[in-house]
Design a protein around this motif. Structure first.
Motif, PDB file in Angstrom:
ATOM      1  N   LEU A 260       0.807  -1.225   0.000  1.00  0.00           N
ATOM      2  CA  LEU A 260       0.000   0.000   0.000  1.00  0.00           C
ATOM      3  C   LEU A 260       0.842   1.277   0.000  1.00  0.00           C
ATOM      4  O   LEU A 260       0.572   2.184  -0.798  1.00  0.00           O
ATOM      5  N   PRO A 261       1.870   1.419   0.856  1.00  0.00           N
ATOM      6  CA  PRO A 261       2.655   2.660   0.835  1.00  0.00           C
ATOM      7  C   PRO A 261       3.328   2.926  -0.510  1.00  0.00           C
ATOM      8  O   PRO A 261       3.358   4.064  -0.985  1.00  0.00           O
ATOM      9  N   LEU A 262       3.866   1.869  -1.128  1.00  0.00           N
ATOM     10  CA  LEU A 262       4.515   2.046  -2.436  1.00  0.00           C
ATOM     11  C   LEU A 262       3.497   2.436  -3.495  1.00  0.00           C
ATOM     12  O   LEU A 262       3.732   3.348  -4.311  1.00  0.00           O
ATOM     13  N   ARG A 263       2.366   1.754  -3.494  1.00  0.00           N
ATOM     14  CA  ARG A 263       1.351   2.028  -4.515  1.00  0.00           C
ATOM     15  C   ARG A 263       0.754   3.423  -4.349  1.00  0.00           C
ATOM     16  O   ARG A 263       0.553   4.143  -5.325  1.00  0.00           O
ATOM     17  N   MET A 264       0.454   3.811  -3.115  1.00  0.00           N
ATOM     18  CA  MET A 264      -0.165   5.122  -2.911  1.00  0.00           C
ATOM     19  C   MET A 264       0.788   6.259  -3.280  1.00  0.00           C
ATOM     20  O   MET A 264       0.363   7.292  -3.817  1.00  0.00           O
ATOM     21  N   THR A 265       2.058   6.073  -3.011  1.00  0.00           N
ATOM     22  CA  THR A 265       3.045   7.078  -3.418  1.00  0.00           C
ATOM     23  C   THR A 265       3.067   7.206  -4.934  1.00  0.00           C
ATOM     24  O   THR A 265       3.109   8.320  -5.480  1.00  0.00           O
ATOM     25  N   ALA A 266       3.001   6.076  -5.642  1.00  0.00           N
ATOM     26  CA  ALA A 266       3.010   6.091  -7.101  1.00  0.00           C
ATOM     27  C   ALA A 266       1.711   6.670  -7.669  1.00  0.00           C
ATOM     28  O   ALA A 266       1.732   7.429  -8.650  1.00  0.00           O
ATOM     29  N   HIS A 267       0.571   6.321  -7.069  1.00  0.00           N
ATOM     30  CA  HIS A 267      -0.705   6.906  -7.500  1.00  0.00           C
ATOM     31  C   HIS A 267      -0.653   8.428  -7.371  1.00  0.00           C
ATOM     32  O   HIS A 267      -1.090   9.159  -8.270  1.00  0.00           O
ATOM     33  N   GLN A 268      -0.134   8.902  -6.249  1.00  0.00           N
ATOM     34  CA  GLN A 268      -0.051  10.340  -6.015  1.00  0.00           C
ATOM     35  C   GLN A 268       0.836  11.022  -7.046  1.00  0.00           C
ATOM     36  O   GLN A 268       0.464  12.066  -7.619  1.00  0.00           O
ATOM     37  N   GLU A 269       1.994  10.459  -7.310  1.00  0.00           N
ATOM     38  CA  GLU A 269       2.912  11.063  -8.276  1.00  0.00           C
ATOM     39  C   GLU A 269       2.278  11.159  -9.661  1.00  0.00           C
ATOM     40  O   GLU A 269       2.364  12.200 -10.330  1.00  0.00           O
ATOM     41  N   ASN A 270       1.641  10.074 -10.102  1.00  0.00           N
ATOM     42  CA  ASN A 270       0.993  10.086 -11.410  1.00  0.00           C
ATOM     43  C   ASN A 270      -0.169  11.071 -11.452  1.00  0.00           C
ATOM     44  O   ASN A 270      -0.347  11.824 -12.417  1.00  0.00           O
ATOM     45  N   ALA A 271      -0.986  11.067 -10.395  1.00  0.00           N
ATOM     46  CA  ALA A 271      -2.181  11.903 -10.382  1.00  0.00           C
ATOM     47  C   ALA A 271      -1.840  13.386 -10.381  1.00  0.00           C
ATOM     48  O   ALA A 271      -2.517  14.184 -11.064  1.00  0.00           O
ATOM     49  N   LEU A 272      -0.812  13.774  -9.668  1.00  0.00           N
ATOM     50  CA  LEU A 272      -0.424  15.184  -9.658  1.00  0.00           C
ATOM     51  C   LEU A 272       0.002  15.652 -11.047  1.00  0.00           C
ATOM     52  O   LEU A 272      -0.365  16.746 -11.492  1.00  0.00           O
ATOM     53  N   LYS A 273       0.740  14.820 -11.744  1.00  0.00           N
ATOM     54  CA  LYS A 273       1.173  15.190 -13.098  1.00  0.00           C
ATOM     55  C   LYS A 273      -0.016  15.255 -14.053  1.00  0.00           C
ATOM     56  O   LYS A 273      -0.105  16.156 -14.889  1.00  0.00           O
TER      57      LYS A 273
END
Length: 391
Positions: A260-273
């Motif tokens: 979960l921590p790895l995935r949520m960090t990646a979701h956030q990075e993609n979503a912000l862009k």
């Protein structure tokens, strides 16, 4: 925003908390206890266990060792005292609401909520349980619509489809002053990015089918609250309604929580862009995403969110059904489907059948398109959105 020490603590909870390898012969992954019942050496010991079923393994509808590991992780992540998992998110929501009201009571819904939650509240009308919706996130306006028989304030923050934030500390304070229980659906933020219990909210519910599972192969729900509330809820709404999470689903959910921590960090990075790209596009009138500095509740988010998930919405400049349909049908990387929170990128709109009147009543633009930004290459996602928006 994010406290690095707290995030590291949460990572440890996700990966190792309550795995109890000594108990399970050193197994890295706790075993799946697929059995439906547990036997006892004497009748007296069985009777004792049945009388305190929440704290003993008796029957799969009550407790199970595999399921219990998941529940302890989720309770720790939410900084809650107790957790029960359910066979679906709606089962968890139903249990939380039904435990909190009786005939003659009123439920106040804050702004936009998940469609099925609203359908449940309509259904409860047959038991003389009423509800109303205040389409505002302002605490003062919320306070003005509290009724003498209001027993529950139900909310999502961010709100469904519009993604406005609600001041959880203020609403909690308001509710407690009026003897009202608060329930929040915290699925959007996950326990990693928002911990409503620490702001005074009474019950937190999740659809575990979304980010917690993360692989579109788990159907489940979770409810986290105090030991006092859980004591009555376990005996009634949990045991009697029978919507227990199966151990096989719990095992898959455990797998999802570990990453979960790895995935949520990646979701956030993609979503912000993605959100920043969409904000600059001439065909987009509005991007509803709390992670943008231009979001009206950005400052509030800095106080009560420690991160942002991958779910957002846009409002097209040409706000009508045909344009929404045209844009969505041109998408390739974003697949058309319900749900969200997994590895794949999805697109949907509340304007499913030209229901513009209903959407305007709910203060949702008919040009709204919901985007669940997944874990694909963000450049692929942006190019897909660009070609779908361009004529």
């Amino acid at each position: 925003m994010r406290n690095v020490g707290e995030f590291e603590q949460d990572k440890q909870i996700c990966m190792h908390y309550e795995d109890d390898r000594g108990r399970f012969h050193g197994a890295v992954v706790p075993p799946t206890f697929q059995n439906t019942l547990f036997t006892y050496p004497t009748l007296g010991e069985l009777v004792e266990a049945v009388q305190s079923e929440k704290h003993h393994y008796v029957y799969g509808r009550g407790t199970n060792p595999t399921v219990e590991v998941v529940e302890k992780k989720l309770a720790a992540l939410e900084r809650g005292e107790d957790c029960k998992t359910f066979s679906s998110g709606m089962a968890a929501i139903s249990a939380a609401i039904i435990n909190s009201v009786q005939s003659g009571d009123h439920i106040l819904c804050v702004s936009n909520l998940y469609y099925s939650t609203m359908e449940l509240l309509k259904y409860l009308g047959k038991f003389n349980i009423s509800h109303s919706v205040v389409y505002s996130t302002n605490t003062e306006e919320i306070s003005q619509v509290i009724q003498s028989n209001t027993k529950v304030i139900f909310l999502e923050s961010p709100t469904d489809m519009t993604y406005r934030l609600i001041d959880l500390a203020e609403v909690s304070k308001l509710a407690k002053a009026n003897g009202i229980r608060t329930i929040i659906d915290n699925t959007w933020a996950t326990p990693l990015f928002q911990k409503p219990l620490t702001f005074g909210i009474d019950i937190v519910v999740h659809s575990a089918s979304k980010y917690l599972g993360g692989h579109s192969d788990v159907l489940g729900g979770a409810l986290i609250t105090s030991k006092k509330i859980m004591e009555t809820l376990f005996k009634k709404e949990y045991l009697l309604m029978g919507a227990a999470m199966p151990p096989s689903e719990a095992s898959l959910l455990l797998r999802g929580i570990r990453t979960l921590p790895l995935r949520m960090t990646a979701h956030q990075e993609n979503a912000l862009k993605v959100a920043e790209f969409l904000e600059s596009h001439p065909k987009v009138a509005m991007v509803n995403y709390p992670g943008l500095r231009t979001h009206p509740d950005f400052e509030l988010g800095q106080k009560q969110l420690t991160g942002y998930s991958g779910l957002m919405s846009i409002e097209l400049s040409q706000a009508d059904y045909r344009q929404v349909e045209k844009v969505i049908n041109k998408m390739k990387a974003f697949k058309i489907g319900v749900s969200w929170g997994s590895f794949e990128s999805l697109v949907l709109s509340p304007n499913l059948n030209n229901n513009e009147g209903k959407l305007l009543k709910e203060q949702i633009s008919p040009g709204t398109i919901r985007l669940a930004v997944g874990l694909e290459d963000v450049n692929v996602l942006i190019r897909d959105l660009e070609q779908s928006l361009n004529d």
